[in-house]
Design a protein around this motif. Structure first.
Motif, PDB file in Angstrom:
ATOM      1  N   ARG A  22       1.913   6.361  -6.874  1.00 45.23           N
ATOM      2  CA  ARG A  22       1.212   7.166  -7.861  1.00 45.23           C
ATOM      3  C   ARG A  22       2.138   8.232  -8.454  1.00 45.23           C
ATOM      4  O   ARG A  22       2.062   8.526  -9.655  1.00 45.23           O
ATOM      5  CB  ARG A  22      -0.001   7.841  -7.223  1.00 45.23           C
ATOM      6  CG  ARG A  22      -0.784   8.718  -8.197  1.00 45.23           C
ATOM      7  CD  ARG A  22      -1.945   9.419  -7.537  1.00 45.23           C
ATOM      8  NE  ARG A  22      -2.927   8.462  -7.039  1.00 45.23           N
ATOM      9  CZ  ARG A  22      -4.096   8.824  -6.488  1.00 45.23           C
ATOM     10  NH1 ARG A  22      -4.395  10.127  -6.391  1.00 45.23           N
ATOM     11  NH2 ARG A  22      -4.934   7.930  -6.045  1.00 45.23           N
TER      12      ARG A  22
ATOM     13  N   ARG B 296       2.903   8.601 -12.440  1.00 43.50           N
ATOM     14  CA  ARG B 296       2.670   9.833 -13.180  1.00 43.50           C
ATOM     15  C   ARG B 296       3.956  10.304 -13.859  1.00 43.50           C
ATOM     16  O   ARG B 296       3.916  10.835 -14.976  1.00 43.50           O
ATOM     17  CB  ARG B 296       2.135  10.916 -12.240  1.00 43.50           C
ATOM     18  CG  ARG B 296       0.690  10.675 -11.797  1.00 43.50           C
ATOM     19  CD  ARG B 296       0.253  11.716 -10.793  1.00 43.50           C
ATOM     20  NE  ARG B 296       0.251  13.051 -11.395  1.00 43.50           N
ATOM     21  CZ  ARG B 296      -0.761  13.566 -12.091  1.00 43.50           C
ATOM     22  NH1 ARG B 296      -1.863  12.838 -12.285  1.00 43.50           N
ATOM     23  NH2 ARG B 296      -0.704  14.773 -12.587  1.00 43.50           N
TER      24      ARG B 296
ATOM     25  N   GLU C 159       4.623  10.861 -18.221  1.00 45.03           N
ATOM     26  CA  GLU C 159       4.747  12.261 -18.629  1.00 45.03           C
ATOM     27  C   GLU C 159       4.725  12.387 -20.157  1.00 45.03           C
ATOM     28  O   GLU C 159       5.255  11.535 -20.882  1.00 45.03           O
ATOM     29  CB  GLU C 159       6.042  12.867 -18.082  1.00 45.03           C
ATOM     30  CG  GLU C 159       6.000  13.161 -16.591  1.00 45.03           C
ATOM     31  CD  GLU C 159       7.235  13.908 -16.138  1.00 45.03           C
ATOM     32  OE1 GLU C 159       8.051  14.296 -17.005  1.00 45.03           O
ATOM     33  OE2 GLU C 159       7.389  14.101 -14.925  1.00 45.03           O
TER      34      GLU C 159
ATOM     35  N   SER D 190      -1.868  13.518 -22.232  1.00 43.72           N
ATOM     36  CA  SER D 190      -2.218  14.370 -21.088  1.00 43.72           C
ATOM     37  C   SER D 190      -3.439  13.823 -20.364  1.00 43.72           C
ATOM     38  O   SER D 190      -3.475  13.771 -19.121  1.00 43.72           O
ATOM     39  CB  SER D 190      -2.485  15.807 -21.559  1.00 43.72           C
ATOM     40  OG  SER D 190      -1.343  16.371 -22.166  1.00 43.72           O
ATOM     41  N   ILE D 191      -4.438  13.394 -21.129  1.00 41.68           N
ATOM     42  CA  ILE D 191      -5.636  12.806 -20.517  1.00 41.68           C
ATOM     43  C   ILE D 191      -5.287  11.497 -19.829  1.00 41.68           C
ATOM     44  O   ILE D 191      -5.741  11.214 -18.707  1.00 41.68           O
ATOM     45  CB  ILE D 191      -6.714  12.581 -21.591  1.00 41.68           C
ATOM     46  CG1 ILE D 191      -7.184  13.926 -22.153  1.00 41.68           C
ATOM     47  CG2 ILE D 191      -7.886  11.787 -21.022  1.00 41.68           C
ATOM     48  CD1 ILE D 191      -8.200  13.799 -23.267  1.00 41.68           C
ATOM     49  N   ARG D 192      -4.452  10.695 -20.493  1.00 43.19           N
ATOM     50  CA  ARG D 192      -4.072   9.406 -19.925  1.00 43.19           C
ATOM     51  C   ARG D 192      -3.301   9.588 -18.616  1.00 43.19           C
ATOM     52  O   ARG D 192      -3.481   8.823 -17.674  1.00 43.19           O
ATOM     53  CB  ARG D 192      -3.214   8.636 -20.926  1.00 43.19           C
ATOM     54  CG  ARG D 192      -2.923   7.220 -20.498  1.00 43.19           C
ATOM     55  CD  ARG D 192      -1.983   6.544 -21.457  1.00 43.19           C
ATOM     56  NE  ARG D 192      -1.720   5.180 -21.053  1.00 43.19           N
ATOM     57  CZ  ARG D 192      -0.687   4.472 -21.450  1.00 43.19           C
ATOM     58  NH1 ARG D 192       0.191   5.014 -22.268  1.00 43.19           N
ATOM     59  NH2 ARG D 192      -0.517   3.238 -21.047  1.00 43.19           N
ATOM     60  N   ARG D 193      -2.452  10.594 -18.570  1.00 42.59           N
ATOM     61  CA  ARG D 193      -1.655  10.827 -17.357  1.00 42.59           C
ATOM     62  C   ARG D 193      -2.541  11.237 -16.191  1.00 42.59           C
ATOM     63  O   ARG D 193      -2.303  10.830 -15.053  1.00 42.59           O
ATOM     64  CB  ARG D 193      -0.618  11.916 -17.635  1.00 42.59           C
ATOM     65  CG  ARG D 193       0.334  12.171 -16.467  1.00 42.59           C
ATOM     66  CD  ARG D 193       1.460  13.097 -16.884  1.00 42.59           C
ATOM     67  NE  ARG D 193       2.399  13.289 -15.797  1.00 42.59           N
ATOM     68  CZ  ARG D 193       2.349  14.288 -14.940  1.00 42.59           C
ATOM     69  NH1 ARG D 193       1.375  15.207 -15.049  1.00 42.59           N
ATOM     70  NH2 ARG D 193       3.242  14.392 -13.969  1.00 42.59           N
ATOM     71  N   ARG D 194      -3.567  12.022 -16.457  1.00 43.92           N
ATOM     72  CA  ARG D 194      -4.476  12.439 -15.375  1.00 43.92           C
ATOM     73  C   ARG D 194      -5.280  11.267 -14.838  1.00 43.92           C
ATOM     74  O   ARG D 194      -5.693  11.279 -13.675  1.00 43.92           O
ATOM     75  CB  ARG D 194      -5.424  13.527 -15.891  1.00 43.92           C
ATOM     76  CG  ARG D 194      -4.751  14.862 -16.139  1.00 43.92           C
ATOM     77  CD  ARG D 194      -5.779  15.970 -16.223  1.00 43.92           C
ATOM     78  NE  ARG D 194      -6.705  15.767 -17.325  1.00 43.92           N
ATOM     79  CZ  ARG D 194      -6.547  16.285 -18.550  1.00 43.92           C
ATOM     80  NH1 ARG D 194      -5.463  17.027 -18.808  1.00 43.92           N
ATOM     81  NH2 ARG D 194      -7.427  16.080 -19.496  1.00 43.92           N
ATOM     82  N   ARG D 195      -5.483  10.241 -15.675  1.00 43.90           N
ATOM     83  CA  ARG D 195      -6.303   9.097 -15.254  1.00 43.90           C
ATOM     84  C   ARG D 195      -5.479   7.856 -14.942  1.00 43.90           C
ATOM     85  O   ARG D 195      -6.040   6.785 -14.750  1.00 43.90           O
ATOM     86  CB  ARG D 195      -7.308   8.760 -16.362  1.00 43.90           C
ATOM     87  CG  ARG D 195      -8.243   9.903 -16.710  1.00 43.90           C
ATOM     88  CD  ARG D 195      -9.125   9.535 -17.896  1.00 43.90           C
ATOM     89  NE  ARG D 195     -10.047  10.601 -18.235  1.00 43.90           N
ATOM     90  CZ  ARG D 195     -10.878  10.569 -19.294  1.00 43.90           C
ATOM     91  NH1 ARG D 195     -10.872   9.500 -20.096  1.00 43.90           N
ATOM     92  NH2 ARG D 195     -11.689  11.583 -19.533  1.00 43.90           N
TER      93      ARG D 195
ATOM     94  N   HIS E 278      -3.911   6.816 -12.411  1.00 47.39           N
ATOM     95  CA  HIS E 278      -4.102   6.173 -11.108  1.00 47.39           C
ATOM     96  C   HIS E 278      -5.292   5.215 -11.114  1.00 47.39           C
ATOM     97  O   HIS E 278      -5.416   4.368 -10.231  1.00 47.39           O
ATOM     98  CB  HIS E 278      -4.292   7.227 -10.013  1.00 47.39           C
ATOM     99  CG  HIS E 278      -5.509   8.079 -10.217  1.00 47.39           C
ATOM    100  ND1 HIS E 278      -5.544   9.119 -11.125  1.00 47.39           N
ATOM    101  CD2 HIS E 278      -6.739   8.042  -9.627  1.00 47.39           C
ATOM    102  CE1 HIS E 278      -6.734   9.690 -11.092  1.00 47.39           C
ATOM    103  NE2 HIS E 278      -7.474   9.055 -10.190  1.00 47.39           N
TER     104      HIS E 278
END
Length: 244
Positions: A118, A122, A126, A178-183, A185
């Motif tokens: 993970r 991530r 970035e 930014s939203i895509r990176r948080r999700r 996983h």
């Protein structure tokens, strides 16, 4: 001479757009790679595309320098567009994306087929890595449109203003990434939407290539017709003067 300059200029712009599309697609899908080996190869492929784009940019600058004495106004206008639409995002890529891609390209899996953790996913998603390349795709599309479709100077200035407005697109892309990176996983890259994106990308690339070639050749033929008429007129007038 103007016909040759136009064809070369349009060909470089279309080729630059195709490479930018490929680089944008690869960089955006790095975080979806299953294994460390695949992630490393994808990073190297993205670096290779960026290197090829750098060579094209050098060729473009060389052409501008070589044709300056022939058409100084064309060179200055084209140089302004090139610096604004291509070199600005390229500088951002060199500062933000390149160091991160180099780090990913140096990954050494402990064994073949090692799954991507993970943390690495991530890192591959970035904002600093993905967004500058995506901005270059947008700018390269606008740059190719300007070069493939010959416009008057007044319209070119208006398009340049539009290009400056497009520079605001990083804000939207940063928010999206930014939203895509948080999700990330929760996204394994196997959903239907990713398949559709791949099909759309391949179709768009072939359509752009075909359309760019056809339209460039048609415009080159249009540009050559006045020169051919002038040459014919000169040949028909010369004997008359010779007879006197």
């Amino acid at each position: 001479m103007s016909q040759q300059i136009y064809v070369i200029n349009a060909a470089l712009a279309v080729l630059l757009l195709l490479l930018a599309l490929c680089a944008g697609f690869l960089s955006g899908s790095l975080a979806l790679r299953k294994t460390v080996d695949s992630l490393q190869r994808g990073s190297i492929a993205t670096l290779a595309l960026l290197g090829a784009m750098t060579l094209i940019a050098i060729g473009k600058v060389t052409m501008l320098i070589a044709t300056y004495s022939y058409r100084s106004w064309f060179v200055l206008d084209s140089a302004l567009l090139f610096l604004t639409l291509i070199m600005a995002p390229t500088a951002a890529i060199a500062f933000f994306s390149l160091p991160r891609l180099l780090q990913l390209s140096k990954l050494q899996p402990r064994e073949a087929g090692t799954a991507v953790s993970r943390t690495k996913r991530r890192a591959a998603s970035e904002v600093g890595l993905v967004v500058p390349i995506q901005v270059l795709v947008i700018e390269a599309l606008l740059y190719a449109a300007i070069n493939v479709f010959p416009l008057g100077m007044a319209l070119r200035k208006e398009v340049l203003v539009i290009g400056l407005l497009v520079l605001m697109s990083p804000a939207l892309l940063i928010w999206r990434q930014s939203i895509r990176r948080r999700r990330i996983h929760r996204d394994d890259g196997t959903s239907t939407i990713h398949f559709i994106k791949r099909v759309v990308f391949i179709t768009m690339a072939f359509m752009l290539l075909a359309f760019g070639i056809i339209h460039t050749m048609n415009n080159a033929k249009t540009l050559s017709e006045p020169a051919e008429r002038d040459e014919t007129l000169q040949l028909s007038v010369s004997p008359a003067f010779t007879g006197r």
